[in-house]
Design an enzyme around this catalytic site. Structure first.
Site, short mmCIF file in Angstrom:
data_model
loop_
_atom_site.label_atom_id
_atom_site.label_comp_id
_atom_site.label_asym_id
_atom_site.label_seq_id
_atom_site.Cartn_x
_atom_site.Cartn_y
_atom_site.Cartn_z
N ASP A 94 4.81 7.00 -0.30
CA ASP A 94 4.84 6.21 -1.34
C ASP A 94 5.75 6.38 -2.55
O ASP A 94 6.11 7.58 -3.05
CB ASP A 94 3.26 6.66 -1.89
CG ASP A 94 2.66 5.85 -3.06
OD1 ASP A 94 2.76 4.40 -2.93
OD2 ASP A 94 2.59 6.14 -4.18
N GLU B 181 8.54 3.87 1.05
CA GLU B 181 8.44 2.68 0.35
C GLU B 181 9.66 2.67 -0.62
O GLU B 181 9.67 3.63 -1.56
CB GLU B 181 7.07 2.81 -0.67
CG GLU B 181 7.06 1.67 -1.48
CD GLU B 181 5.53 1.71 -2.32
OE1 GLU B 181 5.04 0.78 -2.33
OE2 GLU B 181 5.20 2.85 -2.74
#
Length: 671
Positions: A338, A373
């Protein structure tokens, strides 16, 4: 209670035998602490404090007789100097960042409640703070190991453990919404029916609910507000006493079905929030775990109040240890990171950052799938295409450009082809595409809402509809939200299937968001992070069975096309031809003609993909040879005697070269 120095390694709590005595070794790092006490809690929550020994920056102790299930925490003494970033407070009980289990949700529902966890509050919160728990990690894997599916054969299914089975009537009530529910034979059969090769699980690690959610009576459903990166969240387990064991059983079950497990992990921030938030772990152990400016204030490149500093050797070691733990002890096949740009900050982003070098040098992680990401919200945080080997990357350019092409009549054929072929404009420095292609993900509209709403509808989140993406490139087909108009519903279905076909036939690695294949709607909410209810739980009883079958057919077809499933190289003129609806090579001016929304793609002279993204029918002349339809357009594909195919608006059709005599097919319907 007997204890002695113990060992500085491994960090965390470890059941073991030392000097012929059974017990638990505890080890914790802190570079600036002056003293640390281990705090043990009995069944009545009574606390016993034991001073720990220090070896450089590691503090450790062995306590005889301590067994699995024992609750513990730490109290850390040191200087309080706010500008220097030192916030030690021994009155606050801290959880172990290496804890394999954690109990307790801190009450942060009011300003007064939060003060109990404030770094500058002098009240003792040992009775109410979350506790770490000693865990017995033994598990019979029965010879299980990682699956190692090649990237070219990988089909990713991004899914929330609870949301997947919570409303599935085929799953026993007592295990719905849990690891056991996802491991149930009906769940496995469904994933195999679709053709999924890897599940990408939204965070399954121990998380807490943010203060603003607690004040509203909401919860953090997605799980990105992590407190324990080594700990399985018991809320996702049917066996609340053994969540780790249940998770391991899920991994073993999925592996038996040849399905990989990819964990979504959060190394960019922690649940402690900004400096005015709760002191729960790192802030009290050593606040230099976070990026600090010269005034000792947090750099907030995550939007969550703090940013972990992986140039700090202790934090870097913690992150690598964490990954190795999930690989070694839980047989996890990969990780999605993330806000991964934080991992490469030095503080500016560098593909030679310490974290990347540590990953590359770690043999345990050498063949594990790694997905970035590739952005954070800080300056120069958008780094798509900039991550080093072996990272693959979420390609939001693919998402936006394909949405614009299909839904907004924007973009040109050149951009469509570039994305379809793996985005060589972004990943050209690599030998093959590193693109994780997706049309939707947990963050943003899901597919049904993408074709049903022009605007986000997030009022249920309690933020006056200010949260969530504003630029969605969505199209409601004339009606906002649900409708009984059959023509609108048909158009939405055709568009959704066109997008799915594009995703699953593109070069790169496709990622399907769970529920898109069954037409699940979130009622226009494009930020369901706090909706632990029917908004986000998959609606199995109203599942679009026809679309499920279509997606399974698409995935099966992808696996048959060598260029998509076997080769790991860039497409070239020898393997791919881009031709017009007249079966002629596209000209330079065609690539930049914004009015052209139709194209034929010939793969290896054997597979012909016809794409019509217009809102009118389109006839395609076929190249020389005999062709058979292997995937018709949803809701109808027309073929005439003149070696041509006419697609309805917003459709995709796939043909395969045949040795047989061409047969007239007037209409091929797909259930």
């Amino acid at each position: 209670m007997k204890y002695f120095r113990g060992k500085p390694f491994p960090l965390g709590s470890s059941l073991c035998i030392q000097a012929g005595k059974f017990g638990t070794n505890f080890a914790i790092f802190s570079q600036n602490a002056t003293a640390i006490e281990l705090c043990l809690f009995d069944e009545s929550n009574q606390e016993t404090r034991i001073p720990m020994s220090a070896s450089e920056h590691t503090w450790h102790i062995f306590v005889e007789g301590v067994k699995a299930g024992t609750k513990y925490g730490y109290r850390v003494k040191g200087e309080q100097n706010e500008q220097a970033g030192l916030l030690f407070n021994a009155n606050k009980l801290l959880s172990d960042p290496y804890a394999k289990a954690i109990e307790g949700m801190p009450d942060l529902s009011s300003e007064e409640a939060v003060k109990w966890y404030a770094w500058d509050d002098e009240r003792d919160n040992g009775q109410i703070a979350p506790k770490s728990v000693v865990v017995d990690e033994h598990f019979d894997w029965e010879g299980d190991s990682q699956v190692f599916t090649p990237w070219t054969e990988t089909i990713i299914y991004e899914v929330h453990v609870k949301g997947f089975s919570q409303l599935n009537p085929a799953i026993p009530q007592e295990i719905r919404g849990t690891f056991a529910g996802l491991a149930h034979k009906n769940s496995i059969e469904y994933l195999k029916k679709l053709g999924i090769t890897a599940v990408e699980l939204l965070p399954i690690t121990y998380h807490i609910d943010e203060p603003h959610l607690q004040k509203q009576g909401l919860v953090n459903y997605w799980g990105y507000n992590v407190l324990g990166n080594f700990a399985v969240d018991p809320k996702l387990a049917s066996d609340k006493q053994n969540p780790l064991k249940e998770f391991k059983q899920l991994v073993k079950t999925l592996h038996k079905a040849n399905i990989e497990v990819i964990m979504d992990v959060v190394f960019n921030h922690t649940a402690e929030g900004g400096k005015d938030g709760a002191m729960l772990s790192f802030r009290g152990l050593d606040n230099h775990a976070y990026w600090l400016n010269e005034q000792g204030e947090y750099e907030n490149w995550t939007g969550c109040g703090n940013t972990l500093n992986l140039t700090n050797l202790n934090i870097l070691r913690w992150a690598i240890d964490c990954l190795c733990y999930w690989v070694d002890e839980c047989h996890v096949d990969g990780f999605r990171f993330d806000l991964a740009s934080v991992l490469g900050r030095t503080p500016s982003f560098s593909e030679k950052a310490d974290f990347f070098k540590a990953i590359q040098s770690c043999s345990k992680l050498a063949h594990i799938k790694l997905i970035a990401e590739p952005w954070d919200i800080g300056g120069e945080g958008y780094q798509l295409g900039k991550f080093p080997e072996p990272f693959y990357q979420w390609n939001d350019r693919y998402r936006d450009d394909m949405r614009a092409f299909w839904l907004h009549n924007q973009g040109d054929l050149g951009l469509f082809a570039c994305r379809f072929a793996g985005s060589d404009d972004i990943f050209s420095k690599h030998s093959a595409s590193k693109s994780i292609n997706f049309i939707t993900a947990h963050d943003g509209f899901n597919l049904q809402d993408l074709v049903s709403y022009n605007q986000k509808h997030n009022l249920a989140n309690g933020e006056q509809n200010r949260d969530g993406h504003n630029e969605n490139f969505s199209h409601n087909h004339g009606v906002e939200g649900e409708t009984d108009d059959e023509s609108v519903k048909k158009q939405r279905e055709m568009t959704a299937c066109g997008l799915l076909a594009t995703l699953l036939l593109s070069g790169g690695v496709p990622m399907l968001f769970a529920g898109d294949e069954m037409g699940h709607t979130q009622q226009g909410n494009n930020n369901g992070y706090c909706q632990d209810n029917e908004t986000t739980w998959l609606d199995w009883e109203n599942a679009n069975q026809a679309r499920i079958g279509y997606v399974a057919e698409l995935i099966a077809l992808r696996k048959k096309i060598p260029l998509l499933s076997a080769q790991n190289q860039w497409w070239d003129s020898q393997s791919v031809r881009w031709i017009s609806a007249l079966a002629e090579p596209l000209q330079i001016e065609d690539w930049h003609n914004n009015s052209l929304k139709e194209i034929a793609i010939l793969l290896q002279d054997n597979w012909l993909i016809l794409v019509n993204a217009k809102r009118q029918k389109q006839q395609f002349l076929l190249p020389k040879g005999y062709w058979k339809v292997v995937l018709g357009q949803k809701n109808g594909t027309l073929m005439t005697e003149t070696q041509s195919v006419t697609l309805n608006n917003m459709g995709v059709c796939v043909l395969q070269k045949s040795d047989g005599i061409h047969t007239k097919i007037l209409e091929t319907q797909h259930a």
